[in-house]
Design an enzyme around this catalytic site. Structure first.
Site, short mmCIF file in Angstrom:
data_model
loop_
_atom_site.label_atom_id
_atom_site.label_comp_id
_atom_site.label_asym_id
_atom_site.label_seq_id
_atom_site.Cartn_x
_atom_site.Cartn_y
_atom_site.Cartn_z
N CYS A 113 54.16 115.19 118.05
CA CYS A 113 52.90 115.54 118.71
C CYS A 113 52.18 116.70 118.03
CB CYS A 113 53.16 115.89 120.17
SG CYS A 113 54.00 114.56 121.03
N HIS A 255 47.94 119.96 123.99
CA HIS A 255 48.48 118.60 123.90
C HIS A 255 48.52 118.01 125.31
CE1 HIS A 255 50.72 115.19 122.69
NE2 HIS A 255 51.82 115.55 123.33
N ASN A 285 49.52 110.15 126.76
CA ASN A 285 50.02 110.93 125.63
C ASN A 285 49.96 110.05 124.37
OD1 ASN A 285 51.51 112.36 123.74
ND2 ASN A 285 53.25 112.74 125.09
O1 UT7 Z 1 54.68 114.82 123.93
C1 UT7 Z 1 55.66 115.60 124.53
C2 UT7 Z 1 56.71 114.80 125.16
N1 UT7 Z 1 56.68 114.44 126.52
C3 UT7 Z 1 56.48 115.24 127.59
O2 UT7 Z 1 56.01 116.32 127.51
C4 UT7 Z 1 56.93 114.72 128.91
C5 UT7 Z 1 57.63 115.79 129.69
N2 UT7 Z 1 58.16 115.31 130.97
C6 UT7 Z 1 57.37 114.89 131.97
O3 UT7 Z 1 56.17 114.81 131.86
C7 UT7 Z 1 58.04 114.57 133.29
O4 UT7 Z 1 59.36 115.01 133.27
C8 UT7 Z 1 58.00 113.04 133.63
C9 UT7 Z 1 56.59 112.62 133.94
C10 UT7 Z 1 58.55 112.22 132.48
C11 UT7 Z 1 58.85 112.77 134.87
O5 UT7 Z 1 58.40 113.57 135.95
P1 UT7 Z 1 59.40 114.44 136.82
O6 UT7 Z 1 58.62 115.05 137.88
O7 UT7 Z 1 60.16 115.33 135.88
O8 UT7 Z 1 60.32 113.33 137.43
P2 UT7 Z 1 61.91 113.17 137.33
O9 UT7 Z 1 62.29 112.72 135.95
O10 UT7 Z 1 62.55 114.39 137.89
O11 UT7 Z 1 62.13 111.96 138.31
C12 UT7 Z 1 61.85 112.06 139.72
C13 UT7 Z 1 62.04 110.69 140.33
C14 UT7 Z 1 63.33 110.01 139.90
O12 UT7 Z 1 63.84 109.31 140.99
P3 UT7 Z 1 65.08 109.90 141.84
O13 UT7 Z 1 66.21 110.05 140.86
O14 UT7 Z 1 64.59 111.19 142.39
O15 UT7 Z 1 65.32 108.84 142.85
C15 UT7 Z 1 62.88 109.04 138.86
O16 UT7 Z 1 63.74 107.91 138.75
O17 UT7 Z 1 60.99 109.82 139.92
C16 UT7 Z 1 61.54 108.61 139.40
N3 UT7 Z 1 60.64 108.07 138.41
C17 UT7 Z 1 59.62 107.24 138.70
N4 UT7 Z 1 59.19 106.73 139.86
C18 UT7 Z 1 58.13 105.92 139.83
C19 UT7 Z 1 60.64 108.31 137.07
N5 UT7 Z 1 59.63 107.62 136.50
C20 UT7 Z 1 59.00 106.94 137.48
C21 UT7 Z 1 57.89 106.09 137.50
N6 UT7 Z 1 57.48 105.60 138.70
N7 UT7 Z 1 57.21 105.75 136.40
#
Ligand code: UT7
Length: 328
Positions: A113, A255, A285
């Site tokens: 990125c 970004h 992204n």
């Molecule tokens: O270019 C640089 C690279 N990328 C980034 O900067 C991304 C950085 N990370 C993020 O933006 C966030 O961590 C995410 C958007 C990827 C995830 O958000 P989060 O608030 O950190 O969610 P989480 O991973 O803690 O997951 C919370 C819940 C989980 O369910 P449980 O275990 O609590 O039941 C996930 O399984 O949300 C669930 N989940 C989803 N639910 C619906 C994860 N993805 C999805 C989805 N739809 N697409």
């Protein structure tokens, strides 16, 4: 003193729009979750016959037209991409050939990125050393080709795009004022953020395909925390190198990986919301292309004016982190 002025920019977004509602039909997710947790509403997806060089070429042509520069005037073409057409030859050479820019050296760089900001810094080095006068930096990413469309934790985040900038030597007090390039290689883990197979460590085999190792992998929560820490650091370093503080900045282009990361970084840097450029809702992204596309948009839609100081920061796989201050 010689500086590198940004004399033209261009961008290209593929036509096909993939909305959160479309994704609801593909994986177990919802428009509400994606909007709330990421800020993304829709993203663009390349056509079947479109690869990174095709999008990069279009952005390059637009940047050259904007700059009023003939391709033969280019001395280097630097393409930032983690989704090259092929590992070799480089995507930069494909674009150079199609542009007919036969006086330009051409090569790709891999900084995820941060690729566009890294590329600007390399071009600035060529120009400020007196080695070159006119250089083009392109960022082109077809993230949809390395996206695992069965993995809801990553497929909702990514999109395809390309952006480009033409830089030329100037003695005026504008252009690239500072560059900070950072890396924290202790996090160079393809399962933290990367693509595990297809390189020399794990060449393609039926097994790697079956295990879906040719797709982007990410441990989102860990990457989120690193981003919130690394992006402000890159911003402060770039400001310090330019002899500035956040108050001197007219526009901030971070970004666009997650709206919550953007908000947190703005807060940590003390930059008010009205100065932060956001387009994540439209494109998601797009890796290296993100900052390049945003720069083109703010120049074209009048959000940024001549003389404005713009801070651009990024972070990504590697982990890389980078910042630059430019004056238009
Ligand atoms: O270019 C640089 C690279 N990328 C980034 O900067 C991304 C950085 N990370 C993020 O933006 C966030 O961590 C995410 C958007 C990827 C995830 O958000 P989060 O608030 O950190 O969610 P989480 O991973 O803690 O997951 C919370 C819940 C989980 O369910 P449980 O275990 O609590 O039941 C996930 O399984 O949300 C669930 N989940 C989803 N639910 C619906 C994860 N993805 C999805 C989805 N739809 N697409």
């Amino acid at each position: 003193m010689i500086r590198s002025a940004i004399i033209g920019t261009g961008s290209y977004l593929p036509e096909k729009v993939l909305t959160n509602f479309d994704l609801e039909k593909m994986v177990d997710t919802s428009d509400e979750w994606i909007r709330q947790r990421t800020g993304i509403v829709e993203r663009r997806i390349a056509a079947e016959d479109e690869a990174s060089s095709d999008m990069g070429l279009e952005a390059a042509k637009r940047a050259l037209e904007d700059a009023g520069v003939n391709p033969l005037e280019l001395e280097a073409i630097i393409v930032a991409t983690i989704t090259p057409d092929t590992l070799f030859p480089s995507t930069a050479c494909v674009i150079q050939g199609k542009l007919g820019a036969r006086n330009a050296g051409a090569f790709d760089i891999s900084a995820a990125c941060c690729g566009f900001i890294y590329g600007l810094a390399i071009a600035d080095g060529f120009i400020r050393s007196g080695m070159m006068r006119t250089v083009m930096v392109i960022a082109a990413e077809t993230m949809s080709r390395v996206t695992d469309w069965t993995d809801r934790t990553t497929c909702v985040l990514l999109g395809d795009a390309a952006g480009a900038a033409v830089l030329r030597a100037t003695t005026e007090d504008r252009g690239i004022l500072s560059s900070f390039l950072g890396a924290a290689g202790e996090y160079a883990d393809p399962f933290l953020l990367g693509m595990p197979a297809g390189g020399s460590r794990m060449p393609a085999t039926p097994e790697t395909v079956e295990k879906r190792l040719h797709f982007l992998k990410m441990r989102g929560r860990e990457v989120f925390k690193l981003g919130v820490k690394m992006m402000p650091e890159a911003g402060l370093k770039a400001l310090e190198l330019a002899g500035m503080t956040p108050k001197d900045i007219d526009l901030f282009i971070p970004h666009q990986a997650n709206i919550r990361i953007i908000d947190a970084v703005g807060e940590r840097l003390g930059i008010p919301k009205e100065k932060i450029y956001v387009n994540i809702h439209k494109y998601g992204n797009t890796s290296a292309a993100t900052v390049a596309v945003a720069l083109d948009e703010v120049r074209r839609n009048g959000i940024a004016k001549e003389g404005d100081n713009i801070l651009m920061v990024s972070f990504g796989s590697g982990m890389t982190y980078a910042g630059t201050v430019i004056r238009l």
